[in-house]
Design a protein around this motif. Sequence first.
Motif, PDB file in Angstrom:
ATOM      1  N   ALA A 135       4.547  10.344  -4.196  1.00 54.17           N
ATOM      2  CA  ALA A 135       5.180   9.072  -3.856  1.00 54.17           C
ATOM      3  C   ALA A 135       5.635   9.061  -2.393  1.00 54.17           C
ATOM      4  O   ALA A 135       5.566   8.024  -1.717  1.00 54.17           O
ATOM      5  N   ALA A 136       6.086  10.216  -1.895  1.00 52.03           N
ATOM      6  CA  ALA A 136       6.485  10.303  -0.495  1.00 52.03           C
ATOM      7  C   ALA A 136       5.292  10.080   0.436  1.00 52.03           C
ATOM      8  O   ALA A 136       5.404   9.393   1.463  1.00 52.03           O
ATOM      9  N   VAL A 137       4.139  10.642   0.072  1.00 50.73           N
ATOM     10  CA  VAL A 137       2.929  10.417   0.877  1.00 50.73           C
ATOM     11  C   VAL A 137       2.564   8.933   0.875  1.00 50.73           C
ATOM     12  O   VAL A 137       2.266   8.345   1.928  1.00 50.73           O
ATOM     13  N   GLU A 138       2.606   8.304  -0.295  1.00 47.91           N
ATOM     14  CA  GLU A 138       2.272   6.877  -0.369  1.00 47.91           C
ATOM     15  C   GLU A 138       3.259   6.023   0.418  1.00 47.91           C
ATOM     16  O   GLU A 138       2.890   4.977   0.967  1.00 47.91           O
ATOM     17  N   SER A 139       4.517   6.450   0.497  1.00 50.16           N
ATOM     18  CA  SER A 139       5.518   5.664   1.230  1.00 50.16           C
ATOM     19  C   SER A 139       5.212   5.593   2.720  1.00 50.16           C
ATOM     20  O   SER A 139       5.700   4.685   3.411  1.00 50.16           O
TER      21      SER A 139
ATOM     22  N   PHE B 133      -6.226  10.791   0.013  1.00 48.57           N
ATOM     23  CA  PHE B 133      -5.654   9.502   0.395  1.00 48.57           C
ATOM     24  C   PHE B 133      -6.420   8.956   1.591  1.00 48.57           C
ATOM     25  O   PHE B 133      -6.854   9.710   2.466  1.00 48.57           O
ATOM     26  N   GLY B 134      -6.553   7.634   1.636  1.00 53.30           N
ATOM     27  CA  GLY B 134      -7.174   6.981   2.779  1.00 53.30           C
ATOM     28  C   GLY B 134      -6.225   6.920   3.959  1.00 53.30           C
ATOM     29  O   GLY B 134      -5.066   7.323   3.875  1.00 53.30           O
ATOM     30  N   PRO B 135      -6.684   6.398   5.099  1.00 50.99           N
ATOM     31  CA  PRO B 135      -5.865   6.372   6.317  1.00 50.99           C
ATOM     32  C   PRO B 135      -4.657   5.448   6.184  1.00 50.99           C
ATOM     33  O   PRO B 135      -4.636   4.524   5.357  1.00 50.99           O
ATOM     34  N   SER B 136      -3.645   5.707   7.011  1.00 48.10           N
ATOM     35  CA  SER B 136      -2.429   4.902   7.028  1.00 48.10           C
ATOM     36  C   SER B 136      -2.301   4.193   8.380  1.00 48.10           C
ATOM     37  O   SER B 136      -2.485   4.820   9.424  1.00 48.10           O
TER      38      SER B 136
END
Length: 254
Positions: A149-153, A183-186
């Motif tokens: 969840a921290a990565v997604e945030s 995960f894809g790019p942010s």
Amino acid sequence: MFKTLLGALGTNSTEVETELFTPGVQPGQPIQGVIRMRCRDRPVRINGVAVELITRAEREYDDGEQLLDTAFAQLPVFGPFELLPGQPLEGRFELLTPWETPITFYNGRHLPGTAVAVRTRVDVDGGFDAADTDPIGVGALPPQHVLLAAVESWGFALRHADVEVGRVDRIPHQLPFFQEIEFGPSPRLPGLNQLEVTFLADPHGMYVVLEADKRAMMFAPGRDVQDAIRVDFASFEQVDWVEVIGQRLHLLAR
């Protein structure tokens, strides 16, 4: 449902059924179930019955890669014995899930690309070896959930997960493979093309390996960069993991 062990001693008379009492677990938890066996027309000598966990893992070769059903966490259940017509047998089992078992669910979502199953193996006298496979869900541990969840945030979108045969450099682990959650790019960290997260857990904590594909810059080629964090299960709730992950990702993006 009973499944016929095709070809056992040249007959289709031997059947096996595996019922799981725990269709879903987390790493480190036991899977409980029962194996039932019966035969119809003549006695069959069974050398042994065992259960094991399997997952599909990628093995890389010089000319490509191959997906293989890879077994781990084997447990003998019963045997040897003679299975007689009209006298069915059953044996209960409790198979402990290794802490490094790949997870297949996170935040109520299936992780595409990863599957885990319980396989029942029946060794029949005469060299025949039969198998019955039952899928099982493996949910993320609470600390794994918090870290994902921290990565997604930070704006990274979950894509898929896979399991690779091999070792993670400089990180101790027991199983002959490891899971990568991609995960894809942010937009918040444009210097990273994608991010892969690997969990290597044990009873006391886990290593979180962050591997990123760093975007090529004007005077620097693109390359893979890696970082690792040790998480203590006893104290992980006392840490602001969104901040910690953000700091590590910014360092990778430099």
